[in-house]
Design an enzyme around this catalytic site. Structure first.
Site, PDB file in Angstrom:
ATOM      1  N   PHE A 242     -11.773  32.760 -20.591  1.00 36.32           N
ATOM      2  CA  PHE A 242     -12.741  31.869 -21.237  1.00 36.32           C
ATOM      3  C   PHE A 242     -14.102  31.949 -20.562  1.00 36.32           C
ATOM      4  O   PHE A 242     -14.835  30.962 -20.500  1.00 36.32           O
ATOM      5  CB  PHE A 242     -12.201  30.434 -21.281  1.00 36.32           C
ATOM      6  CG  PHE A 242     -10.767  30.383 -21.739  1.00 36.32           C
ATOM      7  CD1 PHE A 242     -10.452  30.729 -23.042  1.00 36.32           C
ATOM      8  CD2 PHE A 242      -9.732  30.070 -20.862  1.00 36.32           C
ATOM      9  CE1 PHE A 242      -9.130  30.732 -23.470  1.00 36.32           C
ATOM     10  CE2 PHE A 242      -8.416  30.081 -21.278  1.00 36.32           C
ATOM     11  CZ  PHE A 242      -8.118  30.415 -22.582  1.00 36.32           C
TER      12      PHE A 242
ATOM     13  N   THR B 261      -6.778  37.661 -26.529  1.00 36.04           N
ATOM     14  CA  THR B 261      -7.457  37.745 -27.816  1.00 36.04           C
ATOM     15  C   THR B 261      -6.671  38.557 -28.832  1.00 36.04           C
ATOM     16  O   THR B 261      -6.884  38.418 -30.026  1.00 36.04           O
ATOM     17  CB  THR B 261      -8.815  38.430 -27.639  1.00 36.04           C
ATOM     18  OG1 THR B 261      -8.580  39.708 -27.030  1.00 36.04           O
ATOM     19  CG2 THR B 261      -9.710  37.625 -26.727  1.00 36.04           C
TER      20      THR B 261
ATOM     21  N   ARG C  36     -15.207  40.685 -41.693  1.00 38.25           N
ATOM     22  CA  ARG C  36     -13.784  40.947 -41.936  1.00 38.25           C
ATOM     23  C   ARG C  36     -12.939  40.422 -40.786  1.00 38.25           C
ATOM     24  O   ARG C  36     -13.288  40.592 -39.613  1.00 38.25           O
ATOM     25  CB  ARG C  36     -13.531  42.438 -42.091  1.00 38.25           C
ATOM     26  CG  ARG C  36     -12.026  42.789 -42.045  1.00 38.25           C
ATOM     27  CD  ARG C  36     -11.716  44.228 -42.375  1.00 38.25           C
ATOM     28  NE  ARG C  36     -11.978  44.478 -43.773  1.00 38.25           N
ATOM     29  CZ  ARG C  36     -12.884  45.330 -44.237  1.00 38.25           C
ATOM     30  NH1 ARG C  36     -13.597  46.044 -43.394  1.00 38.25           N
ATOM     31  NH2 ARG C  36     -13.056  45.482 -45.526  1.00 38.25           N
TER      32      ARG C  36
ATOM     33  N   PRO D 133      -5.269  38.780 -39.372  1.00 38.82           N
ATOM     34  CA  PRO D 133      -5.263  37.349 -39.693  1.00 38.82           C
ATOM     35  C   PRO D 133      -4.377  36.528 -38.754  1.00 38.82           C
ATOM     36  O   PRO D 133      -4.712  35.382 -38.435  1.00 38.82           O
ATOM     37  CB  PRO D 133      -4.722  37.310 -41.132  1.00 38.82           C
ATOM     38  CG  PRO D 133      -5.080  38.652 -41.695  1.00 38.82           C
ATOM     39  CD  PRO D 133      -4.965  39.616 -40.547  1.00 38.82           C
TER      40      PRO D 133
ATOM     41  N   GLN E 126      -7.088  32.667 -32.549  1.00 37.90           N
ATOM     42  CA  GLN E 126      -8.373  32.543 -31.847  1.00 37.90           C
ATOM     43  C   GLN E 126      -9.146  31.329 -32.355  1.00 37.90           C
ATOM     44  O   GLN E 126      -9.722  30.581 -31.579  1.00 37.90           O
ATOM     45  CB  GLN E 126      -9.217  33.795 -32.094  1.00 37.90           C
ATOM     46  CG  GLN E 126      -8.745  35.001 -31.357  1.00 37.90           C
ATOM     47  CD  GLN E 126      -9.504  35.124 -30.048  1.00 37.90           C
ATOM     48  OE1 GLN E 126      -9.195  34.434 -29.082  1.00 37.90           O
ATOM     49  NE2 GLN E 126     -10.495  35.955 -30.033  1.00 37.90           N
TER      50      GLN E 126
ATOM     51  N   GLU F  59     -15.452  32.779 -29.896  1.00 35.70           N
ATOM     52  CA  GLU F  59     -16.109  31.580 -29.383  1.00 35.70           C
ATOM     53  C   GLU F  59     -16.489  30.553 -30.434  1.00 35.70           C
ATOM     54  O   GLU F  59     -16.613  29.365 -30.134  1.00 35.70           O
ATOM     55  CB  GLU F  59     -17.343  31.992 -28.564  1.00 35.70           C
ATOM     56  CG  GLU F  59     -16.896  32.511 -27.210  1.00 35.70           C
ATOM     57  CD  GLU F  59     -17.897  33.440 -26.549  1.00 35.70           C
ATOM     58  OE1 GLU F  59     -18.562  32.985 -25.621  1.00 35.70           O
ATOM     59  OE2 GLU F  59     -17.991  34.613 -26.951  1.00 35.70           O
TER      60      GLU F  59
END
Lengths: 171, 334, 702
Positions: free
Chosen positions: C244, C474, C591, C595, C601, C668
């Site tokens: 982070f 991520t 894009r 998914p 995220q 973020e």
């Protein structure tokens, strides 16, 4: 001061010399090389080090190894090795109930413990009727899983995984 | 963490003898607070006497005035006590208090006696690099003029402004439990209302226990108020957080008139705070929200606050009203 | 290095919900994190000794008792630690002199055979100080230093038009001060590494298995300080337990391990920062004070925006959070001004924390917008429609794909905004006041220069694709595999991805929501060049290394992602406790490559934003100078029980101006605006406007 103890970890019996100051977590990770339980805070504040100890979910950081001589420990690695995962682990994968993965073995062990405690009828803070048998509702599952922090914020997906493992499928 | 000698006790009496005979000895049970402290360097015993395997893990009924009481072994784990059918039925505040504390994992590990003897979570007590009279008598109190959000509003002293962290202790204090203590001179009983101290000029002492005293059991007497009791906790997070304030309350009603009431507060003082003035004010009165608020106000006379903890006064007053009115209405409180 | 202009990629694997490729390793706990890697020799354990004064000098350091403790091998301090070639980075240049710049700074390192003996050794080091008066409190009146730029290299101040005149002529003025607290990133894996120093042979001298967001960044920061060539330092980070931002740049513990490893004759040194130590040593978000002034016509049309930021940095190393940066591009207004001023304090070094700038800045901006909506009697979504700019207010460039209003409208529909009572304190459910709030979100689209990837053909139609990227949770292991598969037009199963190693082609940090865009662009460029050079049936062993050429078209646009966050808050009228049963984010991010992991995220960003809204505050005791809420029991982050109805969705779109994948960054934006949406919802619930995070119960009690 060293002391010899025996631990059964994921079905394997180990005899290991530990300093009387060594925590169960450090005995596992540092002495035995069992790194599935993670050190997230080392003070009982995050749940990353959760294992199943004599059948119940248990922290290993706030425990001196010497006091647990003879204990039976199952880690997430013992629940299901990579190529033969436990249904809860499969549910975590399917629902993406993890991101960085560091809290994940503890979450998995805790989830197994939670479902067992529900089966035994243990109440929780959110149980409306203390004397009734609790249902695995979302509120119940969230409250019971709350000892396992996830900073990536995978909670919603972990809940979906535990819900599925509790037999509630896609609610 | 200094080098430690570790001994597993064979029985309670020898455990007491071992610890009494060594000023730098400590009992080890669930370990959830002691191991924390060992790592933080805020306690450094030379000898640990492990009492976790002593057979003090039974929950037994006993004949008591007015019914059946419950004797709880010191090593009964918090989770087992919270789930015990008799506790859930006849002392629900005890079950609720336990379930409002810590996490599922910690409740499996923490013991009944250890829960009562856990020490403050004041950030300065836990930080060995700052002054703290409780940790190191005579060094000063850093919480005065520092991080004060959790500080006591009742019974504090210039030497210590912290609060007792246990939820269980608040419920036991409300319900007139007593602890059974084994010391070098034998067994004695101490009422929960007299177990924990106010800080005065000795904040290093949390309780009236002597070094080497071992709590072996807790006795829960029966009462109508205990059967209709609850525990209400306000906190930042919805789970896994210490109380901002908490209330254990038990009610016996005659219609809507209070025949008996028990109220204890957590998060407001150096010990669980039995609200006897509030109880006295409520007995014989109609149970209304206004009556409870007024009674709580009476108990809070003399409360001392700072900018950071002034919220505790309305919060404990309101939470008391909430707990009592919900109990009266037969609603679940948590 | 070959540069290749990357052509737009047609999605095949991209856009599908591929399950995390590292997932099986992680659910079983088999994925090794930094200190879990087996070393060639049993490591020595390092334990850090931290200063207990905020400013001054170490006058004496007595290691005798520590060295006498069984198991302790050595103690490094400023008198005996290896010298650095360059000490200009005041955070990393530890153990070089007696100066103490903040409480908690590393003043010694103890090396011992076990964790227990190392810890006790550290406790036994006796340090005495010549303490000097220190300053550790951020106030408006001491935040007077004007930095040359703010993170990463933005203007410190901006000033267009005449803000004061516009405010004087406005029908409605909102003039309020908003505060955000110190916050700590608090990844679940504490910062940790194993360092080995072996200068006997050629090649690698310093080998680190680290927990970092950028392996090459660690090399480039440490190598010159240690007098090594970049090629002599190797950093690996195959699995990282979150960061982070706090693992975005190396911190002093990494230098401590490197220095210690240099003294052990080749024996590895294992160093894990404790959770408590993280609150002083591994970065944090500065507290911010935002004086915000909005001037508007009575209908809500903005005339002036003025955002003055007061925040802090450490005296030993400057870091200036770009708190007002989103204010510069968010809404239209002819007269606008922003500024950043710092208090330079004797405190730990602040750094990146998820959405630096946007997170605290948008809390202020979006709360002020809500106040303006109330003042004008305009629906908050209508207010944002009114002030939607035609071009980027900051640069004048056209936005490529600004779909803020689409996000707001889609979110309003899904959340059920239309029936919302206009007034505050209008709804109750039993003991709870109930309200809803909305806020906008934004985050800049960034592609970092300096990335290259290597594509090599293997036997059986398989391909090795390598880049020194890092997966901090991520989904990079998975998403980069998908991108490579599409770029090479093969099945993802044919890709063997290598990441997390500085011996692989250069990669920039997993930060700034730029990782996938930057690494992916390089992978696409290298893959396309590989096909160009070697065709569809390459001989095994042939390879191509390339980086993506900069795209001149992108320069013509203002590239940002947008979103809208909707929250329902419930405030208990007896206790003031706040709960958020519903939180929805709708995003426009180009894009979405995967998914499944993308949703995680977004949900993670929203959850961290919720956590910041309700709980997170690091309390600095200015008398001592350090954070006293320095563990996870007193620094509260959200638990399972707090996260009850968080949902995310995104608009179906692609953005080939941004990247050849059609994607923009997503890491973020989920945290941006979220705390404002929650705060606005608590206002709507209670009528109490809280302008300071976190929104704890005490703020809602009379």
């Amino acid at each position: 001061m060293d002391s010899e103890i025996s631990l059964t970890v994921d079905g394997r019996r180990h005899t290991v010399a530990v300093d009387t100051r060594t925590t169960l977590l450090d005995a596992l990770r540092d002495r035995l090389g069992v790194t599935s339980p993670k050190k997230g805070c080392d003070h009982g504040q995050c749940g990353s080090c959760t294992v199943l100890l004599d059948g119940r979910r248990h922290l290993t950081c706030l425990a001196l190894a010497v006091s647990y001589d003879g204990a039976e420990i199952v880690t997430a690695a013992g629940l299901g090795p990579e190529d033969d995962l436990h249904p809860i682990q499969e549910a975590f994968l399917d629902h993406d109930g993890l991101q960085c993965g560091y809290c994940t073995p503890g979450q998995v062990c805790s989830a197994v413990g939670v479902l067992d405690e529900l089966k035994q009828g243990h109440p929780s803070h959110v149980s409306q009727d203390l004397e009734a048998t609790p249902e695995p509702s979302d509120d119940e599952l969230r409250e019971r899983m709350s000892g396992n922090l996830c900073r990536c914020g995978a909670y919603a997906n972990i809940l979906a995984a535990v819900r599925e493992a509790a037999g509630r499928g896609q609610a | 963490m200094r080098e430690l000698e570790y001994v597993r006790a064979d029985d309670a009496a020898s455990a007491v003898a071992l610890v009494s005979g060594e000023p730098e000895a400590r009992f080890l049970a669930g370990g959830t607070n002691l191991v924390d402290h060992l790592k933080l360097g805020i306690t450094a015993p030379r000898l640990l006497v492990d009492v976790s395997r002593l057979p003090l893990d039974a929950v037994e009924e006993y004949d008591a005035p007015g019914g059946t009481g419950l004797r709880i072994g010191a090593n009964v784990r918090n989770s087992d006590l919270a789930a015990h059918p008799a506790v859930r039925a006849s002392w629900p505040a005890v079950s609720r208090a336990l379930l409002a504390g810590a996490s599922g994992q910690i409740r499996h590990q923490a013991t009944t006696a250890g829960n009562l003897l856990q020490r403050t979570r004041c950030v300065y007590f836990q930080d060995a690099t700052t002054p703290c009279n409780k940790r190191e008598p005579g060094t000063g109190c850093s919480a005065v003029g520092g991080y004060a959000r959790y500080n006591a509003v009742l019974g504090a002293s210039p030497d210590c402004v912290t609060v007792h962290p246990s939820d269980l202790a608040v419920a036991l204090t409300a319900l007139d439990a007593q602890v059974v203590v084994l010391g070098v001179s034998g067994e004695r009983r101490i009422p929960m209302t007299g177990l924990h101290r106010l800080p005065g000029d000795r904040p290093d002492l949390d309780t009236v226990l002597e070094h080497g005293d071992l709590i072996t059991a807790v006795e829960l007497p029966p009462s109508a108020a205990a059967r209709r009791s609850t525990y209400q906790k306000a906190r930042d997070r919805a789970s896994y957080a210490f109380a901002l304030v908490s209330v254990a309350a038990g009610l016996e009603l005659d219609g809507d008139v209070v025949r008996d009431v028990r109220i204890a507060w957590g998060g407001v003082a150096h010990r669980p705070w039995r609200a006897t003035r509030a109880e006295d004010a409520l007995r014989g009165q109609q149970l209304t929200e206004e009556a409870v608020l007024a009674a709580a106000e009476l108990e809070l006379e003399g409360a001392t606050t700072t900018d950071q903890n002034a919220y505790k006064v309305p919060m404990i007053r309101n939470t008391t009203a909430l707990a009592c009115t919900r109990l009266a209405a037969g609603e679940v409180s948590r | 290095m070959t540069e290749q202009a990357a052509a737009p990629l047609q999605p095949r694997s991209m856009g599908t919900s591929t399950i995390r490729l590292d997932g099986r390793l992680k659910v079983s706990g088999a994925a090794p994190y930094a200190v879990e890697h087996p070393a060639d020799a049993p490591p020595l354990h390092a334990w850090l000794v931290q200063s207990t004064v905020a400013r001054g000098r170490v006058s004496a350091l007595d290691a005798q008792q520590a060295l006498a403790h069984p198991g302790v091998v050595s103690v490094l301090d400023h008198t005996n630690a290896p010298r650095l070639e360059d000490t200009s980075n005041g955070e990393l240049a530890i153990l070089q002199d007696a100066r103490v710049g903040f409480r908690g700074q590393i003043v010694a390192v103890v090396l011992a055979e076990t964790l227990e003996t190392a810890r006790e050794g550290a406790a036994l080091v006796r340090v005495t100080y010549q303490a000097e008066e220190h300053a550790a409190e951020l106030r408006v009146d001491n935040a007077t230093y004007r930095p040359d730029s703010v993170n990463p290299d933005m203007d410190t101040d901006t000033d267009e038009g005449d803000v004061e005149a516009a405010l004087a002529g406005a029908d409605v003025v909102v003039d309020e001060t908003y505060r955000t607290p110190y916050e700590h990133n608090s990844p679940m894996e504490p910062h940790a590494l194993v360092a080995t120093w072996d200068d006997a042979g050629e090649g690698t001298v310093l080998d680190l298995v680290d927990s970092t967001q950028g392996v090459h960044g660690v090399v480039s920061a440490l190598a010159p300080m240690l007098g090594l060539e970049p090629g002599q330092v190797r950093v690996r980070a195959p699995h990282v337990g979150g960061g982070f931002g706090s693992k975005g740049e190396p911190h002093s513990h990494e230098m401590a391990a490197a220095l210690a490893a240099r003294t052990t004759g080749g024996r590895p040194v294992s160093l894990a920062v404790t959770r408590q130590q993280m609150f002083a040593l591994t970065g944090y978000r500065t507290a911010t004070i935002s004086r915000f002034r909005l001037g508007a016509r009575s209908d809500g049309t903005l005339l002036a925006i003025d955002h003055q930021v007061f925040e802090q940095t450490s005296a030993i190393r400057e870091y200036a959070e770009q708190t007002a940066s989103p204010t510069r591009m968010m809404y239209a207004a002819p007269d606008r001004r922003t500024s950043h001023r710092l208090a330079v304090l004797d405190v730990a070094v602040p750094s990146w924390m998820r959405a630096p700038g946007e997170m605290p800045g948008m809390f202020a901006h979006e709360t002020a917008m809500d106040e303006l909506a109330v003042a004008c009697g305009v629906d908050p979504i209508v207010l944002r429609e009114l002030n939607e700019p035609a071009t980027d207010p900051e640069t004048g460039k056209p936005f490529n794909n600004r779909r803020l209003l689409d996000c707001l409208h889609r979110g309003a529909q899904r959340f059920g905004w239309s029936g919302r009572p206009a007034g505050a304190r209008a709804s109750a459910d039993g003991e709870w006041w109930v309200g809803t709030g909305v806020a906008s979100a934004t985050y800049p689209m960034m592609v970092q220069p300096g990335n290259s990837a290597r594509v090599r053909s293997l036997d059986g139609g398989r391909y090795s694709v390598a880049i020194g990227a890092v997966d901090i949770g991520t989904g990079a292991w998975t998403v980069l595999t998908q991108i490579a598969a599409d770029a090479l037009d093969v099945d993802p199963a044919a890709i063997e991805l290598e990441i997390g190693d500085s011996s692989l082609p250069a990669a920039t940090v997993a930060g700034g929501s730029s990782g996938t865009s930057s690494w992916g662009g390089a992978i696409v460029a290298a893959s396309q060049l590989f096909r160009n050079d070697h065709g569809d049936s390459p001989d095994p062993g042939v390879e191509t290394t390339a980086s993506a050429a900069e795209d001149p078209v992108a320069e013509e646009y203002a590239l940002h992602s947008f979103g809208a966050v909707f929250a329902e808050a419930r405030v208990h009228r007896y206790t003031g406790e706040v709960r958020v049963p519903r939180l929805l984010g709708v995003y426009s991010v180009g894009r979405v490559i995967n998914p499944l992991t993308a949703r995680s995220q977004f949900l993670g960003g929203l959850t961290m934003g919720l956590s910041a809204a309700l709980f997170e505050e690091s309390y600095r005791d200015a008398r001592f100078g350090h954070i006293v809420t320095q563990d996870l029991a007193t620094y509260h982050v959200a638990t399972h029980a707090d996260v009850t109805g968080v949902e995310a969705e995104w608009l179906d779109e692609e953005d080939y101006v941004a990247t050849p994948m059609g994607s923009r960054g997503i890491g973020e934006i989920g945290i941006v605006g979220t705390s404002a949406a929650v705060a606005n919802a608590t206002y709507h619930a209670t009528g109490l406007r809280v302008r300071e995070l976190p929104l704890t119960a005490d703020r809602f009690l009379p």
